[in-house]
Write a protein that holds these residues in place. Structure first.
Motif, PDB file in Angstrom:
ATOM      1  N   LYS A   1       0.837  -1.354  -0.006  1.00 25.08           N
ATOM      2  CA  LYS A   1       0.061   0.127   0.143  1.00 25.08           C
ATOM      3  C   LYS A   1       0.869   1.113  -0.083  1.00 25.08           C
ATOM      4  O   LYS A   1       1.823   1.340   0.694  1.00 25.08           O
ATOM      5  CB  LYS A   1      -0.950  -0.020   1.251  1.00 25.08           C
ATOM      6  N   VAL A   2       0.770   1.931  -0.917  1.00 27.12           N
ATOM      7  CA  VAL A   2       1.590   3.381  -1.184  1.00 27.12           C
ATOM      8  C   VAL A   2       0.444   4.519  -1.081  1.00 27.12           C
ATOM      9  O   VAL A   2      -0.575   4.447  -2.049  1.00 27.12           O
ATOM     10  CB  VAL A   2       2.320   3.274  -2.486  1.00 27.12           C
ATOM     11  N   GLY A   3       0.749   5.490  -0.351  1.00 26.42           N
ATOM     12  CA  GLY A   3      -0.041   6.858  -0.561  1.00 26.42           C
ATOM     13  C   GLY A   3       0.640   8.023  -0.378  1.00 26.42           C
ATOM     14  O   GLY A   3       1.643   8.191   0.180  1.00 26.42           O
ATOM     15  N   THR A   4       0.372   8.971  -1.305  1.00 31.33           N
ATOM     16  CA  THR A   4       0.989  10.268  -1.162  1.00 31.33           C
ATOM     17  C   THR A   4      -0.215  11.318  -1.337  1.00 31.33           C
ATOM     18  O   THR A   4      -1.137  11.430  -1.744  1.00 31.33           O
ATOM     19  CB  THR A   4       1.771  10.552  -2.633  1.00 31.33           C
ATOM     20  N   THR A   5      -0.116  12.230  -0.210  1.00 33.09           N
ATOM     21  CA  THR A   5      -0.852  13.526  -0.300  1.00 33.09           C
ATOM     22  C   THR A   5      -0.074  14.586  -0.363  1.00 33.09           C
ATOM     23  O   THR A   5       0.951  14.832   0.191  1.00 33.09           O
ATOM     24  CB  THR A   5      -1.618  13.354   1.169  1.00 33.09           C
ATOM     25  N   CYS A   6      -0.863  15.615  -0.766  1.00 35.54           N
ATOM     26  CA  CYS A   6      -0.119  17.072  -0.986  1.00 35.54           C
ATOM     27  C   CYS A   6      -1.250  18.117  -0.452  1.00 35.54           C
ATOM     28  O   CYS A   6      -2.284  17.954  -0.128  1.00 35.54           O
ATOM     29  CB  CYS A   6      -0.072  17.323  -2.415  1.00 35.54           C
ATOM     30  N   CYS A   7      -0.452  19.103  -0.001  1.00 36.26           N
ATOM     31  CA  CYS A   7      -1.273  20.325   0.401  1.00 36.26           C
ATOM     32  C   CYS A   7      -0.377  21.517   0.288  1.00 36.26           C
ATOM     33  O   CYS A   7       0.783  21.446  -0.049  1.00 36.26           O
ATOM     34  CB  CYS A   7      -1.499  20.203   1.939  1.00 36.26           C
ATOM     35  N   SER A   8      -1.107  22.611   0.280  1.00 34.23           N
ATOM     36  CA  SER A   8      -0.353  23.913  -0.008  1.00 34.23           C
ATOM     37  C   SER A   8      -0.023  24.972   0.893  1.00 34.23           C
ATOM     38  O   SER A   8       0.222  26.247   0.852  1.00 34.23           O
ATOM     39  CB  SER A   8      -0.945  24.387  -1.348  1.00 34.23           C
ATOM     40  N   ASN A   9      -0.699  24.723   2.379  1.00 34.44           N
ATOM     41  CA  ASN A   9      -0.563  25.721   3.432  1.00 34.44           C
ATOM     42  C   ASN A   9       0.860  25.239   4.340  1.00 34.44           C
ATOM     43  O   ASN A   9       1.091  24.322   4.266  1.00 34.44           O
ATOM     44  CB  ASN A   9      -1.847  25.645   4.252  1.00 34.44           C
ATOM     45  N   SER A  10       1.246  26.273   5.019  1.00 33.99           N
ATOM     46  CA  SER A  10       2.418  25.934   6.028  1.00 33.99           C
ATOM     47  C   SER A  10       1.899  24.887   6.888  1.00 33.99           C
ATOM     48  O   SER A  10       1.066  25.003   7.577  1.00 33.99           O
ATOM     49  CB  SER A  10       3.019  27.172   6.329  1.00 33.99           C
ATOM     50  N   LEU A  11       2.780  24.021   7.018  1.00 33.42           N
ATOM     51  CA  LEU A  11       2.831  22.833   8.058  1.00 33.42           C
ATOM     52  C   LEU A  11       1.483  22.147   7.994  1.00 33.42           C
ATOM     53  O   LEU A  11       0.919  21.809   9.042  1.00 33.42           O
ATOM     54  CB  LEU A  11       2.949  23.587   9.614  1.00 33.42           C
ATOM     55  N   CYS A  12       0.873  22.016   6.824  1.00 36.26           N
ATOM     56  CA  CYS A  12      -0.297  21.424   6.576  1.00 36.26           C
ATOM     57  C   CYS A  12      -0.068  19.971   6.574  1.00 36.26           C
ATOM     58  O   CYS A  12      -1.117  19.209   6.546  1.00 36.26           O
ATOM     59  CB  CYS A  12      -0.936  21.834   5.277  1.00 36.26           C
ATOM     60  N   ASN A  13       1.203  19.306   6.388  1.00 33.77           N
ATOM     61  CA  ASN A  13       1.365  17.897   6.173  1.00 33.77           C
ATOM     62  C   ASN A  13       1.671  17.308   7.818  1.00 33.77           C
ATOM     63  O   ASN A  13       2.509  16.511   7.821  1.00 33.77           O
ATOM     64  CB  ASN A  13       2.460  17.485   5.398  1.00 33.77           C
ATOM     65  N   PHE A  14       0.786  17.632   8.637  1.00 34.97           N
ATOM     66  CA  PHE A  14       0.969  17.161  10.065  1.00 34.97           C
ATOM     67  C   PHE A  14       0.728  15.495  10.255  1.00 34.97           C
ATOM     68  O   PHE A  14       1.403  14.805  10.662  1.00 34.97           O
ATOM     69  CB  PHE A  14       0.177  18.100  10.880  1.00 34.97           C
ATOM     70  N   SER A  15      -0.563  15.254   9.491  1.00 29.15           N
ATOM     71  CA  SER A  15      -0.730  13.739   9.430  1.00 29.15           C
ATOM     72  C   SER A  15      -0.140  13.109   8.631  1.00 29.15           C
ATOM     73  O   SER A  15       0.451  13.343   7.604  1.00 29.15           O
ATOM     74  CB  SER A  15      -2.380  13.799   9.054  1.00 29.15           C
ATOM     75  N   ALA A  16      -0.234  11.521   9.026  1.00 32.70           N
ATOM     76  CA  ALA A  16       0.524  10.663   7.930  1.00 32.70           C
ATOM     77  C   ALA A  16      -0.488  10.359   6.902  1.00 32.70           C
ATOM     78  O   ALA A  16      -1.537  10.580   7.005  1.00 32.70           O
ATOM     79  CB  ALA A  16       0.618   9.286   8.780  1.00 32.70           C
ATOM     80  N   ALA A  17       0.102  10.068   5.738  1.00 35.87           N
ATOM     81  CA  ALA A  17      -0.853   9.973   4.515  1.00 35.87           C
ATOM     82  C   ALA A  17      -1.506   8.566   4.577  1.00 35.87           C
ATOM     83  O   ALA A  17      -0.764   7.673   5.115  1.00 35.87           O
ATOM     84  CB  ALA A  17       0.199   9.894   3.089  1.00 35.87           C
ATOM     85  N   GLY A  18      -2.870   8.613   4.312  1.00 33.45           N
ATOM     86  CA  GLY A  18      -3.570   7.482   4.665  1.00 33.45           C
ATOM     87  C   GLY A  18      -3.848   6.978   5.831  1.00 33.45           C
ATOM     88  O   GLY A  18      -4.547   5.930   6.140  1.00 33.45           O
ATOM     89  N   GLY A  19      -3.517   7.626   6.834  1.00 32.40           N
ATOM     90  CA  GLY A  19      -3.740   7.280   8.088  1.00 32.40           C
ATOM     91  C   GLY A  19      -3.382   8.304   9.200  1.00 32.40           C
ATOM     92  O   GLY A  19      -2.756   9.392   8.938  1.00 32.40           O
ATOM     93  N   GLY A  20      -3.653   7.984  10.580  1.00 34.53           N
ATOM     94  CA  GLY A  20      -3.315   8.963  11.574  1.00 34.53           C
ATOM     95  C   GLY A  20      -4.289   9.855  11.630  1.00 34.53           C
ATOM     96  O   GLY A  20      -5.257  10.334  10.858  1.00 34.53           O
ATOM     97  N   PRO A  21      -4.193  10.843  12.670  1.00 34.50           N
ATOM     98  CA  PRO A  21      -5.209  11.786  13.111  1.00 34.50           C
ATOM     99  C   PRO A  21      -5.458  13.133  12.247  1.00 34.50           C
ATOM    100  O   PRO A  21      -3.959  13.109  11.718  1.00 34.50           O
ATOM    101  CB  PRO A  21      -5.006  12.206  14.453  1.00 34.50           C
ATOM    102  N   GLN A  22      -6.329  13.384  11.636  1.00 31.52           N
ATOM    103  CA  GLN A  22      -6.442  14.686  10.750  1.00 31.52           C
ATOM    104  C   GLN A  22      -6.451  15.765  11.775  1.00 31.52           C
ATOM    105  O   GLN A  22      -7.479  15.974  12.378  1.00 31.52           O
ATOM    106  CB  GLN A  22      -7.463  14.490   9.816  1.00 31.52           C
ATOM    107  N   ALA A  23      -5.433  16.868  11.762  1.00 30.48           N
ATOM    108  CA  ALA A  23      -5.627  17.997  12.435  1.00 30.48           C
ATOM    109  C   ALA A  23      -5.294  19.214  11.460  1.00 30.48           C
ATOM    110  O   ALA A  23      -4.475  19.043  10.566  1.00 30.48           O
ATOM    111  CB  ALA A  23      -4.430  17.955  13.680  1.00 30.48           C
ATOM    112  N   SER A  24      -5.829  20.255  11.617  1.00 30.71           N
ATOM    113  CA  SER A  24      -5.695  21.442  10.910  1.00 30.71           C
ATOM    114  C   SER A  24      -4.605  22.407  11.608  1.00 30.71           C
ATOM    115  O   SER A  24      -4.636  22.311  13.005  1.00 30.71           O
ATOM    116  CB  SER A  24      -6.966  22.241  10.630  1.00 30.71           C
TER     117      SER A  24
END
Length: 136
Positions: free
Chosen positions: A92-115
């Motif tokens: 299983k491979v997952g890649t997530t992207c975001c464009s705000n500062s420090l927005c990649n807090f959570s693990a891709a495809g898992g972990g808690p989602q936090a803003s």
């Protein structure tokens, strides 16, 4: 109003203002390489001017609970976004992207989602309670 009371009000307001200000010139992302846990991936990095995204890449493999090939987590800055996920049963491979500062807090495809605002509020409340506890 006493100077101590003024300080109690001023510090939280200053902290909230600083946390609410978005950097205009550089994107900041969490960064790590080949980590087994998101806990070790919370190191902020200032991205180059050509980077537009914070990316998180995770890979895991195994066959149920019989065979575990492990888990790997990578985070950082990127000029492009290749946000894809693949689940082939064994891998299983997952890649997530975001464009705000420090927005990649959570693990891709898992972990808690936090803003970022939620994290800022938690930090502000923690600091406020610590300040109130220290003052007689």
């Amino acid at each position: 109003m006493s100077p101590l009371s003024s300080m109690k009000v001023f510090l939280p307001v200053l902290l909230a203002a600083l946390l609410g200000v978005e950097q205009a010139h550089s994107l900041m992302c969490f960064s790590c390489t080949n980590q087994k846990s998101n806990f070790y991936c919370l190191w902020p990095t200032v991205c180059s001017d050509s980077d537009n995204y914070c990316v998180t890449f995770s890979a895991s493999g195994g066959i149920g609970k019989l065979v575990d090939f492990g888990y790997s987590l990578n985070k950082g800055c990127s000029p492009t976004c290749l946000g894809t996920s693949v689940n082939m049963g064994v891998l299983k491979v997952g890649t997530t992207c975001c464009s705000n500062s420090l927005c990649n807090f959570s693990a891709a495809g898992g972990g808690p989602q936090a803003s970022a605002p939620l994290l800022s509020l938690g930090l502000l409340l923690s600091l406020l309670s610590a300040m109130l506890w220290l003052v007689p």
